[in-house]
Design a protein around this motif. Structure first.
Motif, short mmCIF file in Angstrom:
data_model
loop_
_atom_site.label_atom_id
_atom_site.label_comp_id
_atom_site.label_asym_id
_atom_site.label_seq_id
_atom_site.Cartn_x
_atom_site.Cartn_y
_atom_site.Cartn_z
N SER A 98 0.87 -1.21 -0.10
CA SER A 98 -0.07 0.07 0.07
C SER A 98 0.84 1.32 0.09
O SER A 98 0.28 2.41 -0.21
N GLY A 99 2.08 1.08 0.15
CA GLY A 99 3.09 2.23 -0.17
C GLY A 99 3.68 2.86 1.33
O GLY A 99 4.32 3.80 1.46
N MET A 100 3.40 2.19 2.30
CA MET A 100 3.97 2.63 3.63
C MET A 100 5.28 2.29 3.70
O MET A 100 5.89 1.42 3.41
N ASN A 101 5.94 3.72 4.41
CA ASN A 101 7.48 3.43 4.58
C ASN A 101 7.93 2.29 5.54
O ASN A 101 6.80 2.12 6.41
N ARG A 102 9.04 2.28 5.92
CA ARG A 102 9.45 1.58 7.02
C ARG A 102 8.85 1.94 8.34
O ARG A 102 8.58 1.51 9.64
N VAL A 103 9.16 3.32 8.67
CA VAL A 103 8.76 4.12 9.87
C VAL A 103 7.14 3.85 10.03
O VAL A 103 6.64 3.54 11.18
N LEU A 104 6.57 4.47 9.05
CA LEU A 104 5.16 4.28 9.36
C LEU A 104 4.68 2.81 9.53
O LEU A 104 3.59 2.59 10.32
N LEU A 105 5.01 1.62 8.83
CA LEU A 105 4.91 0.41 9.00
C LEU A 105 5.20 0.01 10.31
O LEU A 105 4.22 -0.75 11.06
N PHE A 106 6.22 0.26 10.78
CA PHE A 106 6.60 0.07 12.39
C PHE A 106 5.55 0.64 13.36
O PHE A 106 5.19 0.00 14.37
N ARG A 107 5.30 2.15 13.02
CA ARG A 107 4.51 2.49 14.06
C ARG A 107 3.08 2.21 14.10
O ARG A 107 2.35 1.96 15.04
N ARG A 108 2.60 1.85 12.94
CA ARG A 108 0.99 1.58 12.64
C ARG A 108 0.71 -0.04 12.65
O ARG A 108 -0.35 -0.34 13.00
N ILE A 109 1.72 -0.71 11.91
CA ILE A 109 1.40 -2.11 11.91
C ILE A 109 2.09 -3.00 12.98
O ILE A 109 1.57 -3.67 13.91
N LEU A 110 3.59 -3.03 12.89
CA LEU A 110 4.49 -3.73 13.74
C LEU A 110 4.23 -3.78 15.02
O LEU A 110 4.22 -4.54 15.92
N PHE A 111 4.59 -2.30 15.44
CA PHE A 111 4.82 -2.06 17.01
C PHE A 111 3.61 -2.07 17.85
O PHE A 111 3.72 -3.08 18.73
N PRO A 112 2.36 -1.92 17.51
CA PRO A 112 1.13 -2.19 18.19
C PRO A 112 1.00 -3.65 18.34
O PRO A 112 0.81 -4.20 19.54
N GLN A 113 1.16 -4.27 17.50
CA GLN A 113 0.98 -6.04 17.43
C GLN A 113 2.07 -6.71 18.03
O GLN A 113 1.78 -7.67 19.02
N LEU A 114 3.28 -5.97 18.10
CA LEU A 114 4.44 -6.54 18.78
C LEU A 114 4.42 -6.65 20.24
O LEU A 114 4.68 -7.50 20.99
N MET A 115 3.84 -5.41 20.77
CA MET A 115 3.72 -5.18 21.92
C MET A 115 2.57 -6.12 22.50
O MET A 115 2.72 -6.75 23.77
N ARG A 116 1.52 -6.54 21.77
CA ARG A 116 0.40 -7.44 22.21
C ARG A 116 0.99 -8.77 22.45
O ARG A 116 0.74 -9.52 23.28
N TYR A 117 1.83 -9.23 21.69
CA TYR A 117 2.44 -10.43 21.80
C TYR A 117 3.47 -10.54 22.75
O TYR A 117 3.72 -11.41 23.51
#
Length: 235
Positions: free
Chosen positions: A139-158
Motif C-alpha cells: 500500500s506504499g507505507m515506508n518503514r517508519v510508518l509500517l513500524f508505528r502503525r502495523i508492527l509495533f502495536p501488535q508486537l507489544m500485544r504479543y
C-alpha cells in the motif's frame, strides 16, 4: 517506648528502600526494553556480522550470573580504567574513578535483562502475520510508518506476557544492588537488622514487600493484557 520508636523509624527506612527499589526497577526495565528492541532488530537482520554480535550478546549475558556482572561493572571496570590511565605518566598517578551505585546498577540490570527482552521481542515480531506487513508495503507505507502503525502495536500485544516475566525477575534482582551499597530495600533491611539484632523481622518485612510488588505487578499486567487484546477475537 524508645525501642518501639526505633522500630518505627527503621520501618520507615524500609519504605525509603522500597521507593528506591521501584525506581531502580522501572529505570532498569525501560533500559532493558531499549536494549531488547535493538538486539531483537539485530538478531532479525540480514547482515551476518550484526546477527553474530547480537547472538553473542544474548548468549553471554544470559549465561553469566547477574551478581558477577554487577561486581564486574561496579568494581572491575573502574579499576581497569584507573590502571590504564595511570600508565600514561606521573601526571595521572592520582587518577581515580568511582561509579555512582544507582547509575551503575540500573545500567547493568538494564543491559542484563535487555538480553532476555531481546528474545521476547524477537518472538513477538515473528508472531505478527507476515501478510499484514506485505499488505502495508504494497500500500506504499515506508518503514517508519509500517513500524508505528502495523508492527509495533501488535508486537507489544504479543510481547506483554514475556515482558511481564522479565519484570518479575528484574525486580527481584534489584536486591543484588545491596552489594554495591545502593540504599534499596534489601540494603535498608540489612542495616535495620544489624542495628536492632532482629534479622528475621526485617528480612521477613522485606520479603513481604517484594511479594507485594509482585502481586500488584500481576494485576497491572493482567489489565494491560486485556487492554492490548481488546477487539481481538479469542479462538
Amino acid at each position: 517506648m524508645e525501642s518501639i520508636a526505633a522500630l518505627e523509624a527503621r520501618g520507615l527506612t524500609l519504605i525509603d528502600g522500597l521507593q528506591m527499589t521501584l525506581l531502580v526497577g522501572l529505570v532498569s526495565m525501560a533500559l532493558a526494553m531499549v536494549f531488547g528492541l535493538i538486539a531483537a532488530w539485530a538478531k532479525l537482520s540480514q547482515v551476518r556480522a550484526i546477527v553474530f554480535i547480537a547472538d553473542t550478546y544474548t548468549t553471554v549475558i544470559r549465561g553469566v550470573p547477574e551478581l558477577v556482572l554487577i561486581l564486574l561493572i561496579y568494581y572491575g571496570v573502574p579499576t581497569l580504567l584507573q590502571n590504564s590511565v595511570r600508565q600514561w605518566g606521573p601526571a595521572f598517578a592520582d587518577f581515580r574513578l568511582n561509579l555512582d551505585p544507582f547509575a551503575a546498577g540500573t545500567i547493568t540490570l538494564g543491559f542484563i535483562y535487555g538480553a532476555f527482552a531481546a528474545e521476547v521481542f524477537r518472538g513477538a515480531v515473528l508472531a505478527v502475520p507476515r501478510g499484514q506487513i506485505e499488505a502495508a508495503v504494497a500500500s506504499g507505507m515506508n518503514r517508519v510508518l509500517l513500524f508505528r502503525r502495523i508492527l509495533f502495536p501488535q508486537l507489544m500485544r504479543y510481547a506483554l506476557p514475556g515482558l511481564g516475566n522479565v519484570w518479575m525477575v528484574l525486580i527481584k534482582a534489584t536486591a543484588l544492588m545491596s552489594v554495591i551499597q545502593l540504599e534499596e530495600l534489601m540494603r535498608k533491611a540489612e542495616i535495620a537488622a544489624g542495628a536492632t539484632r532482629m534479622p528475621f523481622t526485617f528480612f521477613l518485612a522485606a520479603a513481604l514487600l517484594f511479594l507485594g510488588i509482585t502481586a500488584v505487578s500481576i494485576l497491572i499486567q493482567s489489565r494491560l493484557e486485556r487492554w492490548a487484546n481488546r477487539g481481538v477475537r479469542q479462538v
